[in-house]
Design a protein around this motif. Structure first.
Motif, mmCIF file in Angstrom:
data_model
loop_
_atom_site.group_PDB
_atom_site.id
_atom_site.type_symbol
_atom_site.label_atom_id
_atom_site.label_comp_id
_atom_site.label_asym_id
_atom_site.label_seq_id
_atom_site.Cartn_x
_atom_site.Cartn_y
_atom_site.Cartn_z
ATOM 1 N N UNK A 39 0.857 -1.183 0.000
ATOM 2 C CA UNK A 39 0.000 0.000 0.000
ATOM 3 C C UNK A 39 0.895 1.236 0.000
ATOM 4 N N UNK A 40 0.363 2.364 -0.469
ATOM 5 C CA UNK A 40 1.126 3.615 -0.544
ATOM 6 C C UNK A 40 2.389 3.449 -1.378
ATOM 7 N N UNK A 41 2.364 2.512 -2.330
ATOM 8 C CA UNK A 41 3.522 2.294 -3.172
ATOM 9 C C UNK A 41 4.689 1.648 -2.458
ATOM 10 N N UNK A 84 -5.769 1.084 2.518
ATOM 11 C CA UNK A 84 -6.169 1.116 1.108
ATOM 12 C C UNK A 84 -7.113 2.280 0.840
ATOM 13 N N UNK A 85 -8.031 2.517 1.763
ATOM 14 C CA UNK A 85 -8.960 3.635 1.606
ATOM 15 C C UNK A 85 -8.190 4.961 1.579
ATOM 16 N N UNK A 86 -7.246 5.118 2.507
ATOM 17 C CA UNK A 86 -6.434 6.337 2.533
ATOM 18 C C UNK A 86 -5.623 6.481 1.249
ATOM 19 N N UNK A 87 -5.063 5.374 0.791
ATOM 20 C CA UNK A 87 -4.261 5.387 -0.434
ATOM 21 C C UNK A 87 -5.089 5.903 -1.612
ATOM 22 N N UNK A 88 -6.319 5.414 -1.750
ATOM 23 C CA UNK A 88 -7.175 5.860 -2.854
ATOM 24 C C UNK A 88 -7.627 7.305 -2.660
ATOM 25 N N UNK A 89 -7.847 7.706 -1.438
ATOM 26 C CA UNK A 89 -8.351 9.049 -1.165
ATOM 27 C C UNK A 89 -7.269 10.114 -1.326
ATOM 28 N N UNK A 130 -1.636 11.190 -8.059
ATOM 29 C CA UNK A 130 -1.579 11.130 -9.521
ATOM 30 C C UNK A 130 -2.249 9.921 -10.142
ATOM 31 N N UNK A 131 -2.466 8.855 -9.386
ATOM 32 C CA UNK A 131 -3.073 7.664 -9.978
ATOM 33 C C UNK A 131 -4.586 7.665 -9.776
ATOM 34 N N UNK A 132 -5.381 7.456 -10.837
ATOM 35 C CA UNK A 132 -6.842 7.415 -10.688
ATOM 36 C C UNK A 132 -7.281 6.242 -9.816
ATOM 37 N N UNK A 133 -8.394 6.436 -9.106
ATOM 38 C CA UNK A 133 -8.973 5.342 -8.328
ATOM 39 C C UNK A 133 -9.478 4.257 -9.269
ATOM 40 N N UNK A 188 1.286 11.008 4.224
ATOM 41 C CA UNK A 188 0.202 10.023 4.316
ATOM 42 C C UNK A 188 0.593 8.777 5.095
ATOM 43 N N UNK A 189 1.835 8.302 4.957
ATOM 44 C CA UNK A 189 2.243 7.089 5.667
ATOM 45 C C UNK A 189 2.211 7.313 7.176
#
Length: 367
Positions: A36-38, A65-70, A74-77, A186-187
């Motif tokens: 997650x988070x790359x 995962x929710x935080x990562x998408x939110x 630069x990456x679309x959900x 974010x991490x």
């Protein structure tokens, strides 16, 4: 006599059984991994039944995962949907009307702005355009030609967290050049959320590692959790330390997200003042004690505070560390020279004797 002997044997057998239970039924350690988070995420939960530990770990990973998408810059959900942060960046660029934001996004923006001010702008999540120009908004990094004019133009627009206006439920930017990238925040934010969740669930012992940002809850049996500090040029640790309850540790380095061009290393840590990746430092590790009143921000600071120290030149690193409230830190410069505070040195068990031999220990009076 025979009855007495039988009684003794039964007692002995019971004692052996109890001893066997103590020896062979230690409290369990549950371990899980995800991406997650790359980066790689490790969760270790100690002393809980496996089913409960698995459930707790899954809840944490789902939140990550929710935080990562939110919060992805630069990456679309999905094919037709950008993240909440992506939508906000589009609104900033078009100077459209204020965009409605979630309570979580409001909290993140307000906190990141406060920390940016505290760092004198060296922690600056609003320089997403610069990060993208250098090619670091991608899953893989390739050598990127240096466009000095473009970099100079982007720096001249002076994007800042102060350009973002947050109301109760909306946000807008007074500067169309602001593009948020929360990769340095974010991490740590996720770590703090995970610890709060575990405490709320009355889980008392865990270690959570998101790509080198680590936070501890309780301890591992009768010993504290032990973590290692990565060698910036070898696949090994240079030292270990015990991470106590509520403490967090984070390292910013030039050895994971980088590319080489004409013999020079260009890492993802960019000085907002120049627009260029920092090249005078290999790694900075910060150790953060629990934050009052409720262990609330040790994770965030483990992620954020290492960046300004990394960015500043050698003569200013201690000053910016003090400004950020950091007493425990270690710096490895481009020549592999080590500067470590006395507080940090007292926590370390050195594994690399060459680093230990040449480490310069700073006293608190040098801050």
């Amino acid at each position: 006599m025979r009855k007495g002997l039988s009684t003794v044997l039964i007692v002995a057998i019971c004692c052996i059984a109890i001893l066997g239970f103590i020896v062979y039924h230690k409290p369990p350690l549950y371990h899980s991994q995800s991406y997650v988070f790359g980066t790689l995420v490790d969760i270790s939960i100690y002393g809980e039944p496996e089913d409960r530990a698995k459930s707790l770990s899954n809840e944490i990973l789902q939140d990550f995962q929710h935080l990562h998408h939110q919060l992805h810059a630069w990456k679309p959900v999905s094919e037709n949907q950008v993240s909440e942060l992506g939508a906000l960046n589009l609104a900033f660029a078009s100077q459209s009307k204020p965009l409605n934001i979630s309570p979580l996004m409001r909290e993140v923006l307000q906190d990141a702005t406060k920390l940016s001010k505290q760092s004198n702008g060296l922690f600056n999540p609003s320089i997403g355009h610069l990060i993208g120009t250098w090619g670091f908004q991608a899953d893989e990094f390739a050598a990127t030609s240096v466009d000095d004019k473009k970099i100079s133009a982007l720096v001249s627009t002076n994007p800042s967290m102060d350009d973002i206006v947050v109301t109760n439920n909306s946000a807008y930017s007074t500067n169309s050049s602001v593009k948020l990238d929360l990769g340095g925040y974010a991490k740590g934010y996720a770590l703090d959320r995970a610890v709060r969740y575990l405490r709320k669930q009355h889980a008392t012992h865990a270690l959570i590692n998101i790509g080198g940002n680590v936070i501890a809850l309780g301890q591992h049996g009768d010993k504290p959790w032990r973590v290692g500090i990565q060698h910036p040029r070898k696949p090994s640790a240079i030292a270990t330390l015990d991470l106590l309850d509520g403490w967090a540790i984070g390292t910013s380095g030039d050895y994971q997200r980088y590319f080489m061009l004409d013999g020079k290393r260009y890492c993802h840590i960019i000085d907002p003042r120049t627009g260029y990746p920092v090249q005078h430092t290999q790694a900075v590790t910060v150790l953060i004690p629990p934050q009052a009143p409720h262990h609330s921000q040790a994770g965030v600071l483990s992620d954020v505070a290492s960046k300004p120290i990394f960015i500043e030149p050698a003569e200013s690193k201690s000053k910016i560390a003090a400004t950020m409230g950091i007493n425990h830190f270690m710096v490895i410069d481009q020549s592999s020279q080590v500067i470590v505070t006395k507080e940090m040195q007292n926590k370390l068990t050195w594994l690399d004797q060459d680093f230990k031999k040449h480490a310069h220990v700073q006293t608190t009076t040098e801050h």
